[in-house]
Structures are given as structure tokens and as C-alpha cells.
Design a protein around this motif. Structure first.
Motif, PDB file in Angstrom:
ATOM      1  N   GLY A   1       9.156  -1.952  10.479  1.00 57.14           N
ATOM      2  CA  GLY A   1       8.684  -1.259   9.288  1.00 57.14           C
ATOM      3  C   GLY A   1       7.878  -0.018   9.630  1.00 57.14           C
ATOM      4  O   GLY A   1       7.643   0.316  10.797  1.00 57.14           O
ATOM      5  N   LYS A   2       7.449   0.687   8.598  1.00 56.12           N
ATOM      6  CA  LYS A   2       6.634   1.892   8.742  1.00 56.12           C
ATOM      7  C   LYS A   2       5.430   1.784   7.830  1.00 56.12           C
ATOM      8  O   LYS A   2       5.552   1.764   6.603  1.00 56.12           O
ATOM      9  CB  LYS A   2       7.456   3.137   8.369  1.00 56.12           C
ATOM     10  CG  LYS A   2       6.658   4.435   8.364  1.00 56.12           C
ATOM     11  CD  LYS A   2       6.193   4.821   9.761  1.00 56.12           C
ATOM     12  CE  LYS A   2       5.492   6.166   9.739  1.00 56.12           C
ATOM     13  NZ  LYS A   2       5.008   6.560  11.100  1.00 56.12           N
ATOM     14  N   GLU A   3       4.219   1.683   8.420  1.00 59.52           N
ATOM     15  CA  GLU A   3       3.023   1.595   7.597  1.00 59.52           C
ATOM     16  C   GLU A   3       2.625   2.986   7.107  1.00 59.52           C
ATOM     17  O   GLU A   3       2.576   3.943   7.878  1.00 59.52           O
ATOM     18  CB  GLU A   3       1.863   0.951   8.342  1.00 59.52           C
ATOM     19  CG  GLU A   3       0.626   0.782   7.456  1.00 59.52           C
ATOM     20  CD  GLU A   3      -0.367  -0.243   7.962  1.00 59.52           C
ATOM     21  OE1 GLU A   3      -1.418  -0.409   7.312  1.00 59.52           O
ATOM     22  OE2 GLU A   3      -0.092  -0.891   9.003  1.00 59.52           O
ATOM     23  N   ILE A   4       2.322   3.069   5.821  1.00 59.31           N
ATOM     24  CA  ILE A   4       1.928   4.335   5.206  1.00 59.31           C
ATOM     25  C   ILE A   4       0.444   4.571   5.469  1.00 59.31           C
ATOM     26  O   ILE A   4      -0.367   3.666   5.281  1.00 59.31           O
ATOM     27  CB  ILE A   4       2.202   4.313   3.680  1.00 59.31           C
ATOM     28  CG1 ILE A   4       3.662   3.912   3.421  1.00 59.31           C
ATOM     29  CG2 ILE A   4       1.894   5.663   3.068  1.00 59.31           C
ATOM     30  CD1 ILE A   4       4.683   4.781   4.093  1.00 59.31           C
ATOM     31  N   PRO A   5       0.053   5.766   5.898  1.00 63.71           N
ATOM     32  CA  PRO A   5      -1.365   6.050   6.160  1.00 63.71           C
ATOM     33  C   PRO A   5      -2.231   5.755   4.936  1.00 63.71           C
ATOM     34  O   PRO A   5      -1.841   6.017   3.804  1.00 63.71           O
ATOM     35  CB  PRO A   5      -1.356   7.550   6.494  1.00 63.71           C
ATOM     36  CG  PRO A   5       0.015   7.818   7.013  1.00 63.71           C
ATOM     37  CD  PRO A   5       0.916   6.927   6.209  1.00 63.71           C
ATOM     38  N   SER A   6      -3.415   5.187   5.173  1.00 58.71           N
ATOM     39  CA  SER A   6      -4.350   4.847   4.097  1.00 58.71           C
ATOM     40  C   SER A   6      -5.740   5.346   4.461  1.00 58.71           C
ATOM     41  O   SER A   6      -6.117   5.373   5.635  1.00 58.71           O
ATOM     42  CB  SER A   6      -4.380   3.337   3.882  1.00 58.71           C
ATOM     43  OG  SER A   6      -5.400   2.955   2.978  1.00 58.71           O
ATOM     44  N   THR A   7      -6.511   5.729   3.457  1.00 59.26           N
ATOM     45  CA  THR A   7      -7.877   6.189   3.702  1.00 59.26           C
ATOM     46  C   THR A   7      -8.802   5.043   4.069  1.00 59.26           C
ATOM     47  O   THR A   7      -9.840   5.253   4.684  1.00 59.26           O
ATOM     48  CB  THR A   7      -8.428   6.910   2.461  1.00 59.26           C
ATOM     49  OG1 THR A   7      -8.329   6.031   1.324  1.00 59.26           O
ATOM     50  CG2 THR A   7      -7.640   8.185   2.176  1.00 59.26           C
ATOM     51  N   ASP A   8      -8.440   3.817   3.693  1.00 55.92           N
ATOM     52  CA  ASP A   8      -9.260   2.648   4.016  1.00 55.92           C
ATOM     53  C   ASP A   8      -8.350   1.434   4.137  1.00 55.92           C
ATOM     54  O   ASP A   8      -7.961   0.831   3.139  1.00 55.92           O
ATOM     55  CB  ASP A   8     -10.316   2.414   2.934  1.00 55.92           C
ATOM     56  CG  ASP A   8     -11.320   1.333   3.324  1.00 55.92           C
ATOM     57  OD1 ASP A   8     -11.060   0.600   4.302  1.00 55.92           O
ATOM     58  OD2 ASP A   8     -12.371   1.220   2.661  1.00 55.92           O
ATOM     59  N   THR A   9      -8.012   1.081   5.378  1.00 56.33           N
ATOM     60  CA  THR A   9      -7.068  -0.015   5.592  1.00 56.33           C
ATOM     61  C   THR A   9      -7.635  -1.382   5.238  1.00 56.33           C
ATOM     62  O   THR A   9      -6.884  -2.353   5.114  1.00 56.33           O
ATOM     63  CB  THR A   9      -6.595  -0.040   7.060  1.00 56.33           C
ATOM     64  OG1 THR A   9      -7.740  -0.116   7.921  1.00 56.33           O
ATOM     65  CG2 THR A   9      -5.796   1.212   7.383  1.00 56.33           C
ATOM     66  N   LYS A  10      -8.969  -1.496   5.064  1.00 58.60           N
ATOM     67  CA  LYS A  10      -9.536  -2.767   4.633  1.00 58.60           C
ATOM     68  C   LYS A  10      -9.299  -2.995   3.146  1.00 58.60           C
ATOM     69  O   LYS A  10      -9.340  -4.123   2.663  1.00 58.60           O
ATOM     70  CB  LYS A  10     -11.036  -2.801   4.916  1.00 58.60           C
ATOM     71  CG  LYS A  10     -11.391  -2.924   6.394  1.00 58.60           C
ATOM     72  CD  LYS A  10     -12.884  -3.086   6.577  1.00 58.60           C
ATOM     73  CE  LYS A  10     -13.241  -3.261   8.045  1.00 58.60           C
ATOM     74  NZ  LYS A  10     -14.704  -3.437   8.241  1.00 58.60           N
ATOM     75  N   VAL A  11      -9.052  -1.904   2.435  1.00 53.51           N
ATOM     76  CA  VAL A  11      -8.883  -1.980   0.983  1.00 53.51           C
ATOM     77  C   VAL A  11      -7.421  -1.898   0.567  1.00 53.51           C
ATOM     78  O   VAL A  11      -6.957  -2.644  -0.291  1.00 53.51           O
ATOM     79  CB  VAL A  11      -9.683  -0.853   0.297  1.00 53.51           C
ATOM     80  CG1 VAL A  11      -9.407  -0.822  -1.200  1.00 53.51           C
ATOM     81  CG2 VAL A  11     -11.164  -1.021   0.563  1.00 53.51           C
TER      82      VAL A  11
END
Length: 223
Positions: free
Chosen positions: A90-100
Motif C-alpha cells: 500500500g501507499k500511506e498518505i502523508p498526514s500532519t499528525d499520524t497519532k490522529v
């Protein structure tokens, strides 16, 4: 195999660069973008003692404190079934806060058949915040139905779109589990006959992925 022209919208989905740009829009502005819930804090009354204004232990407990890794939330067997030919990592989409908030995407064109799957997690501040977002989302996307036995509440809807005579059928499942929201998006097209997979195929596929994604979430409950 003959070469067939692709509709503009589906051509964009086949481009990795445009895919990431599109997904970035979907996560921030799309119909299933997470709803921001204001958190209100009480203000001590005038003249209250320091003890009265001190923080209390009544803060709502969080069932989930962080999101699981979305790209590992669905089994390899399920991925091969739902998205034939896709890289199972898969391909994870960049996130500003991976905990959220975290999202993983899989897509592939095998022969003339195209499939796309997204698994997205959002960890909110409380059960009430998650319920509010869930209610707003499912109310906006009316026309679907409840999915019994999945999370605390779950909703599924399937839509058919046509562009340049090419059909695409997309299913979305939204699940609330405690203070977490799990959103599955699954769609497909056939470029040879220009038809889309049946409603049953798309709906069952989205629900299957949702069940596995919720199981992965439940494995990371806060202590």
C-alpha cells in the motif's frame, strides 16, 4: 490488448502524482473529510477557590489514543481479492499528525479492470466528538444503510457515476468505534465494456475491508 481512451477522472486516478494530490484534497475538503469538533472548557466562577479551579479527573477517557498503521490493517488475502495486481504494501498518505489521522491507499489496473481501496483512521478527543462527526457525515451522505455488528455504529452507501460513458461504482463505509472513526472507500470500473462492478460486489468488498480495519483498531486500545 487494444488501447482504450480513459475518462479524464479515471486517468487522473492512474497517475501517482495526481493520486496523491487528489487524496490530499479528499482528506481535507472531500465529502468524507473529518469534521472538526470544538472542545469547550469550563471557566471557574468569579471568587472560586484555587481548589475549585484545579483540573479534575472527570476528563473523558479515550478508548483509543492513537491510530494503527493503516497499510497493515487489511490482510494480504483480502487485498489480493479486492485490488488484484496492487502492491500489498500500500501507499500511506502523508498526514500532519499520524497519532490522529492516517490513511493508506491501494489501486491497480489488471487487464481492463480497475480497483481502488482506501482505509482511513481518525482518532477524536472523545466518544461524543466521534459520534458528532459520524452523525454529520452519515446525514450528509443520505441514501445508505446501517451495517449491524460493526463497531458501535456503522453506515454503508454505494453510488454509481458515469463520465464519457464509463461507469464507476464507489462504496463507502463509515464506522464509529469509541472515539475513533474508520472510513473505507472502495471503487471499480471495467474499461473494456465501460460497466462498473455490481453494487453487491462493491458493498461487500467495502464492508469486508471495514471489518478487518476495525479489528486492527481494536488491537490498539488505550491501557
Amino acid at each position: 490488448m487494444r488501447s482504450l481512451p480513459l475518462p479524464l477522472a479515471l486517468t487522473a486516478r492512474l497517475s501517482p502524482v495526481v493520486v496523491l494530490a487528489t487524496m490530499g484534497w479528499a482528506l481535507t475538503s472531500g465529502p468524507f473529510a473529518p469534521t472538526t469538533t470544538a472542545e469547550h472548557k469550563s471557566t471557574p466562577e468569579s471568587g472560586a477557590s484555587p481548589e475549585a479551579s484545579a483540573p479534575t479527573a472527570t476528563t473523558a477517557a479515550k478508548t483509543y489514543s492513537t491510530s494503527p498503521a493503516p497499510c497493515g490493517s487489511v490482510s494480504v488475502a483480502t487485498l489480493k481479492s479486492l485490488v488484484p495486481g496492487a502492491k500489498t504494501a500500500g501507499k500511506e498518505i502523508p498526514s500532519t499528525d499520524t497519532k490522529v489521522r492516517r490513511t493508506c491507499s491501494w489501486n491497480a489496473l489488471k487487464g481492463y479492470d480497475y480497483r481502488w481501496l482506501d482505509v482511513s483512521y481518525e482518532i477524536t478527543a472523545s466518544d461524543a466528538a466521534a459520534q458528532k462527526s459520524y452523525t454529520e457525515t452519515t446525514t450528509e451522505k443520505s441514501g445508505g444503510g446501517a451495517v449491524p455488528g460493526l463497531g458501535d455504529s456503522a453506515y454503508s452507501i454505494v453510488n454509481l457515476t458515469t463520465e464519457d460513458k464509463q461507469q464507476t461504482r464507489e462504496g463507502t463505509v463509515v464506522v464509529r468505534a469509541g472515539n475513533a472513526l474508520v472510513t473505507i472507500t472502495y471503487n471499480g470500473s471495467d474499461f473494456e465494456n465501460k460497466k462498473a462492478p455490481s453494487t453487491d460486489v462493491i458493498n461487500k468488498g467495502a464492508i469486508k475491508a471495514a471489518k478487518e480495519a476495525v479489528t486492527a483498531l481494536e488491537g490498539g486500545k488505550a491501557a
